[in-house]
Design a protein around this motif. Structure first.
Motif, PDB file in Angstrom:
ATOM      1  N   TRP A  32       0.834  -1.204   0.000  1.00  0.00           N
ATOM      2  CA  TRP A  32       0.000   0.000   0.000  1.00  0.00           C
ATOM      3  C   TRP A  32       0.872   1.259   0.000  1.00  0.00           C
ATOM      4  N   TRP A  33       1.940   1.246   0.820  1.00  0.00           N
ATOM      5  CA  TRP A  33       2.832   2.404   0.848  1.00  0.00           C
ATOM      6  C   TRP A  33       3.572   2.550  -0.482  1.00  0.00           C
ATOM      7  N   ALA A  35       2.286   1.804  -3.293  1.00  0.00           N
ATOM      8  CA  ALA A  35       1.291   2.366  -4.203  1.00  0.00           C
ATOM      9  C   ALA A  35       1.088   3.858  -3.958  1.00  0.00           C
ATOM     10  N   SER A  36       1.196   4.278  -2.693  1.00  0.00           N
ATOM     11  CA  SER A  36       1.014   5.700  -2.380  1.00  0.00           C
ATOM     12  C   SER A  36       2.171   6.537  -2.903  1.00  0.00           C
ATOM     13  N   PHE A  37       3.375   5.927  -2.918  1.00  0.00           N
ATOM     14  CA  PHE A  37       4.552   6.627  -3.435  1.00  0.00           C
ATOM     15  C   PHE A  37       5.604   5.565  -3.750  1.00  0.00           C
ATOM     16  N   ASN A  68       0.513  14.475 -11.494  1.00  0.00           N
ATOM     17  CA  ASN A  68      -0.131  15.098 -10.341  1.00  0.00           C
ATOM     18  C   ASN A  68      -1.011  16.279 -10.745  1.00  0.00           C
ATOM     19  N   TYR A  98       5.577   1.951 -11.729  1.00  0.00           N
ATOM     20  CA  TYR A  98       4.626   1.987 -10.627  1.00  0.00           C
ATOM     21  C   TYR A  98       4.189   0.578 -10.228  1.00  0.00           C
ATOM     22  N   SER A 213       1.657  12.077   0.864  1.00  0.00           N
ATOM     23  CA  SER A 213       2.276  10.750   0.954  1.00  0.00           C
ATOM     24  C   SER A 213       3.533  10.776   1.798  1.00  0.00           C
ATOM     25  N   CYS A 216       2.750  11.676   5.657  1.00  0.00           N
ATOM     26  CA  CYS A 216       2.146  10.577   6.421  1.00  0.00           C
ATOM     27  C   CYS A 216       3.121   9.407   6.567  1.00  0.00           C
ATOM     28  N   PHE A 217       3.889   9.136   5.508  1.00  0.00           N
ATOM     29  CA  PHE A 217       4.827   8.018   5.575  1.00  0.00           C
ATOM     30  C   PHE A 217       5.919   8.267   6.607  1.00  0.00           C
TER      31      PHE A 217
END
Length: 254
Positions: A32-33, A35-37, A68, A98, A213, A216-217
């Motif tokens: 998931w992380w 995928a977020s970045f 973006n 990606y 991203s 939060c990461f």
């Protein structure tokens, strides 16, 4: 030969500049992380060189494709402009990177979990070389809440608190680059002055959308690192006390 093989299953390495801990991770969380970045999944697994390549690729190709910016335009309902702003030559190249980042981080997490299981059964061997003329990395308990607080204040400070210098270099450097390019602090200045119109106009969406991203990461990674360092210290102290101080005839109570 057997003993030598077992000693290669290290569960943690503590150096003057970082603490790399092998612990159980949920593959879907790491994916998931990623995928977020792209690159964040590998970063969590302490694969810093791979993470640097993927994060650099994400920033460069995303900017070249104006991805973006297209996402921002779609969010405000300007779909035709979003399609028009995308550079098709770069977006196809971006997709392959990606997908690879997500797949590879998921695969590596499964393999590292297997290694962690074997290392744990081998009495959790650790490499400790935590002093040098430049830096000392003491093994002490860390407060996850403090790590989270400092990361929320400025991404990278939480990792500095838990002595993960390589993480600090990555996160703080990219945070400075991205916030500068997005004009975040200029917008904050206008906001504090009450000039909300100029604050909104100052922001650059193409760079701005990177910020959630990484912000939060950084908070998540520093919090988890503090928790795992505390677990590592508990296991290490338990093992040392048992091997060096516990009487061989001592029987654990039921």
């Amino acid at each position: 030969m057997g003993e030598s093989y077992k000693k290669k299953r290290y569960a943690a390495i503590i150096s003057p500049f970082t603490t790399s801990i092998l612990h159980y991770r949920k593959p879907f969380v790491v994916a998931w992380w990623a995928a977020s970045f792209p690159g964040f999944g590998h970063f969590m697994l302490n694969k810093y060189l791979t993470a640097f390549i993927l994060i650099s690729w994400e920033v460069l190709i995303n900017n070249a494709a104006h991805l973006n910016e297209a996402i921002y335009l779609s969010m405000i309902g300007r779909f035709e402009e979003a399609v028009g702003v995308l550079d098709q030559r770069w977006i196809i190249l971006y997709i392959s990177m990606y997908v690879f980042s997500i797949w590879d981080s998921y695969r590596l997490t499964i393999e590292m979990n297997k290694h962690y299981t074997m290392a744990y059964r081998d009495n959790f061997p650790i490499i400790i070389k935590n002093t040098s003329s430049l830096e000392i990395n003491l093994m002490d308990k860390k407060s996850p809440i403090l790590a989270l607080f400092w990361s929320l204040l400025t991404p990278g400070l939480g990792n500095l608190y838990v002595t993960r210098i390589l993480s600090v270099i990555f996160i703080l450097t990219w945070w400075m680059i991205i916030t500068y390019q997005a004009n975040v602090y200029t917008a904050i200045h206008f906001t504090l002055m009450g000039d909300f119109s100029h604050a909104r106009q100052a922001l650059i969406p193409q760079w701005l959308l990177f910020i959630p991203s990484i912000y939060c990461f950084a908070a998540y990674d520093s919090y988890v690192s503090a928790v795992e360092i505390n677990k590592l210290l508990d296991r290490y102290m338990s093992r040392e006390l048992k091997e060096k101080f516990q009487d061989l005839n001592f029987k654990m109570p039921l």
